[in-house]
Design an enzyme around this catalytic site. Structure first.
Site, PDB file in Angstrom:
ATOM      1  N   GLN A  11      -6.501  -1.134  10.111  1.00 40.67           N
ATOM      2  CA  GLN A  11      -6.403  -2.284   9.216  1.00 40.67           C
ATOM      3  C   GLN A  11      -4.991  -2.452   8.653  1.00 40.67           C
ATOM      4  OE1 GLN A  11      -9.796  -1.422   6.453  1.00 40.67           O
ATOM      5  NE2 GLN A  11      -9.668  -3.637   6.235  1.00 40.67           N
ATOM      6  N   THR A  12      -4.676  -3.634   8.213  1.00 46.26           N
ATOM      7  CA  THR A  12      -3.418  -3.881   7.509  1.00 46.26           C
ATOM      8  C   THR A  12      -3.347  -2.961   6.291  1.00 46.26           C
ATOM      9  OG1 THR A  12      -3.457  -6.175   8.212  1.00 46.26           O
ATOM     10  CG2 THR A  12      -2.065  -5.658   6.326  1.00 46.26           C
ATOM     11  N   GLY A  13      -2.205  -2.323   6.110  1.00 54.46           N
ATOM     12  CA  GLY A  13      -2.035  -1.432   4.970  1.00 54.46           C
ATOM     13  C   GLY A  13      -2.459   0.004   5.252  1.00 54.46           C
TER      14      GLY A  13
ATOM     15  N   SER B 150       2.948   0.863  10.288  1.00 51.61           N
ATOM     16  CA  SER B 150       4.398   0.617  10.336  1.00 51.61           C
ATOM     17  C   SER B 150       5.165   1.767   9.703  1.00 51.61           C
ATOM     18  CB  SER B 150       4.747  -0.692   9.612  1.00 51.61           C
ATOM     19  OG  SER B 150       4.199  -1.792  10.301  1.00 51.61           O
TER      20      SER B 150
ATOM     21  N   GLU C 191       3.644  -4.565  16.558  1.00 50.37           N
ATOM     22  CA  GLU C 191       2.960  -5.851  16.765  1.00 50.37           C
ATOM     23  C   GLU C 191       3.838  -6.878  17.499  1.00 50.37           C
ATOM     24  OE1 GLU C 191       0.471  -7.222  13.665  1.00 50.37           O
ATOM     25  OE2 GLU C 191       0.355  -5.254  12.725  1.00 50.37           O
TER      26      GLU C 191
HETATM   27  N1  LIG Z   1       8.830  -0.150   1.101  1.00 43.95           N
HETATM   28  C1  LIG Z   1       7.643   0.178   0.559  1.00 43.95           C
HETATM   29  N2  LIG Z   1       7.552   0.644  -0.697  1.00 43.95           N
HETATM   30  C2  LIG Z   1       6.358   0.988  -1.247  1.00 43.95           C
HETATM   31  N3  LIG Z   1       5.177   0.904  -0.596  1.00 43.95           N
HETATM   32  C3  LIG Z   1       5.200   0.425   0.668  1.00 43.95           C
HETATM   33  C4  LIG Z   1       6.418   0.037   1.311  1.00 43.95           C
HETATM   34  N4  LIG Z   1       6.119  -0.392   2.563  1.00 43.95           N
HETATM   35  C5  LIG Z   1       4.778  -0.283   2.696  1.00 43.95           C
HETATM   36  N5  LIG Z   1       4.218   0.204   1.570  1.00 43.95           N
HETATM   37  C6  LIG Z   1       2.799   0.499   1.359  1.00 43.95           C
HETATM   38  O1  LIG Z   1       2.411   1.491   2.272  1.00 43.95           O
HETATM   39  C7  LIG Z   1       1.098   1.237   2.761  1.00 43.95           C
HETATM   40  C8  LIG Z   1       1.106   1.181   4.271  1.00 43.95           C
HETATM   41  O2  LIG Z   1       1.852   0.056   4.670  1.00 43.95           O
HETATM   42  P1  LIG Z   1       2.243  -0.202   6.193  1.00 43.95           P
HETATM   43  O3  LIG Z   1       2.788   1.043   6.771  1.00 43.95           O
HETATM   44  O4  LIG Z   1       3.086  -1.417   6.227  1.00 43.95           O
HETATM   45  O5  LIG Z   1       0.798  -0.482   6.840  1.00 43.95           O
HETATM   46  P2  LIG Z   1       0.397  -1.316   8.159  1.00 43.95           P
HETATM   47  O6  LIG Z   1       1.596  -1.389   9.040  1.00 43.95           O
HETATM   48  O7  LIG Z   1      -0.733  -0.541   8.747  1.00 43.95           O
HETATM   49  O8  LIG Z   1      -0.059  -2.661   7.690  1.00 43.95           O
HETATM   50  C9  LIG Z   1       0.630  -0.053   2.104  1.00 43.95           C
HETATM   51  O9  LIG Z   1      -0.158   0.274   1.001  1.00 43.95           O
HETATM   52  C10 LIG Z   1       1.924  -0.696   1.671  1.00 43.95           C
HETATM   53  O10 LIG Z   1       1.722  -1.494   0.519  1.00 43.95           O
HETATM   54 MG   LIG Z   2       2.575  -3.058   9.817  1.00 44.20          MG
END
Ligand SMILES: Nc1ncnc2c1ncn2[C@@H]1O[C@H](COP(=O)(O)OP(=O)(O)O)[C@@H](O)[C@H]1O
Ligand SMILES: [Mg+2]
Length: 302
Positions: A40-42, A46, A170
């Site tokens: 899921q997203t979040g 990434s 993605e």
């Molecule tokens: N630069 C950042 N600073 C603080 N929290 C972050 C940052 N980037 C992502 N997050 C948090 O880390 C979690 C995972 O995000 P992410 O790796 O982008 O997930 P995905 O790629 O699966 O959607 C999320 O809760 C997001 O809000």
């Molecule tokens: Mg992502």
């Protein structure tokens, strides 16, 4: 080049302001294979892949990239050679195009990692050819191109550095069906060339068609890590729990199993699904059905 993640934790921020995201990650990315990362997203996908090209360093634990070991203590200077070995295609990479011409944009990476002007030009031209880019567009401004073309220039920018491992976050998002099909072909070509590929994807059809193994992320942890056939053999309810879709052929196959049909293996394509089903259908019943359809003027193909 094998990549291993051992006991990795990761938190964003420092001091009292830390946000823990990844917890106790243990993963390996086998050489020459495509590993898909879904979730899921979040869920942390990434954040996870940014450990692979060391854009982020672990808070705890280790990342082994070939002969390199990265920990929280690794100095910035030691990270540069690793970044040349692991290419990263970010989400919407076209937003990072910047040079006045397509060719110069793609040459930037190789030059940055020490190639001469001539070497960089050759690498850029080869990379652009690989993504199906016509030489007549090399001197164009990247900002005059269509969205799909811009994406391909951005991909070429990473290909031109010829990294052994390539990470795609993605890459198909927002592409039209033709662009997606081209991307699929490109990923297959790269795999056939022996590259190690890590692919974040929301598209289960793409995962099924490409991946050797799949990592499922949930709340910053690994919920599953197994060969693609094993993953999609899990019960439908498991996917619902993870808020993940199933590829259509497999959703169909699971429905048929509920009706009492059995399958020797996972149907990766519609053709294969049909083949496996054909042997189980009663020819007499089918003949009856087609007689009925002829009489009523119907066709099986409509
Ligand atoms: N630069 C950042 N600073 C603080 N929290 C972050 C940052 N980037 C992502 N997050 C948090 O880390 C979690 C995972 O995000 P992410 O790796 O982008 O997930 P995905 O790629 O699966 O959607 C999320 O809760 C997001 O809000
Ligand atoms: Mg992502």
């Amino acid at each position: 080049m094998v990549i291993n993640i051992e006991g990795l934790d990761f938190a964003y921020g420092a001091g009292k302001q830390t946000v823990p995201v990844l917890k106790n990650i243990n993963l390996n990315f086998p050489e020459g294979e495509i590993t898909a990362i879904i979730g899921q997203t979040g869920s942390g996908k990434s954040t996870l892949v940014q450990q692979l090209n060391v854009l982020l360093k672990p808070t705890a634990g280790e990342v082994h990239i070939g002969d390199h070991v990265v920990t929280s203590k690794t100095k910035e200077k030691a990270l540069t050679p690793i970044r040349a070995e692991v290419g990263m295609v970010f989400q919407f990479p076209e937003s990072q195009l910047f040079a006045p011409t397509v060719l110069e944009d793609v040459m930037y990476g190789p030059k940055n990692f020490g190639a001469t002007e001539e070497e960089a030009k050759q690498a850029a031209e080869e990379a652009l050819a690989k993504v199906g880019f016509d030489a007549s567009l090399f001197e164009q401004s990247p900002f005059n191109l269509s969205g799909g073309q811009m994406r391909r220039v951005a991909l070429a920018g990473v290909l031109a550095m010829n990294p052994q491992t390539m990470v795609f976050d993605e890459p198909a998002a927002g592409l039209d069906p033709q662009g997606q099909a081209e991307l699929l072909d490109l990923l297959k070509t790269l795999r056939d060339e022996g590259k190690t590929i890590v692919l974040i994807s929301h598209q289960m059809e793409q995962v099924l068609a490409l991946a050797d193994q799949v990592v499922v992320m949930k709340d910053g942890q690994v919920a599953a890590h197994e060969p693609v056939e094993e993953l999609f053999a899990r019960p439908q309810a498991w996917f619902a729990d993870q808020h993940l879709d199933l590829p259509e052929t497999i959703a169909f196959q699971k429905q048929m199993e509920k009706q009492g049909f059995t399958f020797e293996h996972l149907a990766k394509t519609v053709d294969n699904l049909a083949e496996q089903l054909a042997g189980q259908l009663d020819p007499a019943a089918l003949a009856d059905q087609s007689t009925v359809q002829k009489q009523t003027g119907g066709s099986q193909h409509e």
